[in-house]
Design a protein around this motif. Structure first.
Motif, PDB file in Angstrom:
ATOM      1  N   VAL A  85       0.830  -1.212   0.000  1.00  0.00           N
ATOM      2  CA  VAL A  85       0.000   0.000   0.000  1.00  0.00           C
ATOM      3  C   VAL A  85       0.860   1.256   0.000  1.00  0.00           C
ATOM      4  CG1 VAL A  85      -1.790   1.276   1.253  1.00  0.00           C
ATOM      5  CG2 VAL A  85      -1.868  -1.228   1.148  1.00  0.00           C
ATOM      6  N   GLY A  86       2.057   1.189   0.584  1.00  0.00           N
ATOM      7  CA  GLY A  86       2.911   2.369   0.667  1.00  0.00           C
ATOM      8  C   GLY A  86       2.279   3.420   1.559  1.00  0.00           C
ATOM      9  N   ALA A  87       2.710   4.659   1.431  1.00  0.00           N
ATOM     10  CA  ALA A  87       2.187   5.751   2.269  1.00  0.00           C
ATOM     11  C   ALA A  87       0.969   6.374   1.606  1.00  0.00           C
ATOM     12  CB  ALA A  87       3.272   6.785   2.508  1.00  0.00           C
ATOM     13  N   PHE A  88       0.014   5.507   1.230  1.00  0.00           N
ATOM     14  CA  PHE A  88      -1.172   5.955   0.506  1.00  0.00           C
ATOM     15  C   PHE A  88      -2.423   5.348   1.135  1.00  0.00           C
ATOM     16  CE2 PHE A  88       2.376   5.930  -2.487  1.00  0.00           C
ATOM     17  CZ  PHE A  88       2.368   7.258  -2.881  1.00  0.00           C
ATOM     18  N   THR A  89      -3.569   5.733   0.594  1.00  0.00           N
ATOM     19  CA  THR A  89      -4.848   5.189   1.041  1.00  0.00           C
ATOM     20  C   THR A  89      -5.401   4.282  -0.048  1.00  0.00           C
ATOM     21  OG1 THR A  89      -5.345   7.138   2.383  1.00  0.00           O
ATOM     22  CG2 THR A  89      -7.205   5.744   1.745  1.00  0.00           C
ATOM     23  N   LEU A  90      -5.752   3.057   0.334  1.00  0.00           N
ATOM     24  CA  LEU A  90      -6.379   2.099  -0.570  1.00  0.00           C
ATOM     25  C   LEU A  90      -7.778   1.823  -0.031  1.00  0.00           C
ATOM     26  CD1 LEU A  90      -6.343   0.095  -2.940  1.00  0.00           C
ATOM     27  CD2 LEU A  90      -5.279  -1.578  -1.394  1.00  0.00           C
ATOM     28  N   THR A  91      -8.794   2.108  -0.829  1.00  0.00           N
ATOM     29  CA  THR A  91     -10.186   1.931  -0.424  1.00  0.00           C
ATOM     30  C   THR A  91     -10.844   0.903  -1.332  1.00  0.00           C
ATOM     31  OG1 THR A  91     -10.290   4.224   0.361  1.00  0.00           O
ATOM     32  CG2 THR A  91     -12.391   3.110  -0.069  1.00  0.00           C
TER      33      THR A  91
END
Length: 195
Positions: free
Chosen positions: A26-32
């Motif tokens: 996911v890294g430093a991100f948002t996965l929805t």
């Protein structure tokens, strides 16, 4: 990289010999996503995994599913890299086995609008556990809380947490907190949460 959204995300370990693992970072991100299925492969080295670290946010609205027939380490949600957050509005489904590896400061938040069960198994573990369920049915523990299956703070942020008749034993130096306006309901013969 960038934030991303999906309907159903299936991470499937291979069934062929000498194949690589299936990993989503996911890294430093948002996965929805609506549904996330982590499906282990047929051999011990064929792993399906989601890796989330500090800055990662994983929002799941319907279900988070694990499927591994004989080895929980084949279907993994790996939060061990830091302060990741998982917000689960739906159900956590164990199709036999699966693993949640918590980070020291990771948060798993049950924040559904329908009744939820907080699932545990020998390999499903949490660091920080938050309950923000807005339904009248609230969130209910599916097993006893021990110092090994929840290693961080437990916070009833909002809504209702039912202990389901199970004991809650925390870790030294960690807290069990019920925020203003939230409710904790004990049933059975269990005692108040202890450290």
């Amino acid at each position: 990289g960038a934030d991303a959204a999906c309907g159903t995300l299936n991470i499937t370990g291979s069934t062929t010999t000498n194949s690589t693992n299936a990993i989503v970072d996911v890294g430093a991100f948002t996965l929805t996503c609506s549904t996330v299925n982590i499906i282990g492969g047929s051999g011990n080295t064929r792993i399906a995994k989601i890796t989330a670290t500090t800055g990662s946010i994983l929002n799941i609205s319907t279900s988070l599913g694990f499927q591994a027939s004989t080895n929980a380490g084949r279907a993994v949600l790996d939060l061990s890299g830091g302060a990741a957050t998982v917000n689960l509005e739906g159900t956590l489904v164990l199709n036999t086995l699966g693993t949640i590896t918590p980070g020291t400061t990771s948060i798993f938040n049950y924040n559904g609008s329908g009744a939820q069960t907080v699932n545990f198994s020998s390999a499903i573990k949490y660091a920080g556990l938050k309950l923000s369920n807005s339904s009248g049915g609230g969130a209910t523990l599916g097993a006893a809380v021990s110092s090994t299956n929840v290693t961080g703070n437990i916070t009833v942020v909002s809504g209702i947490l039912y202990n389901g008749g199970f004991a809650i034993a925390g870790n030294s130096g960690k807290t069990f907190q019920v925020n203003s306006g939230a409710t904790f309901i004990m049933t059975g013969i269990s005692a108040m949460p202890s450290t």
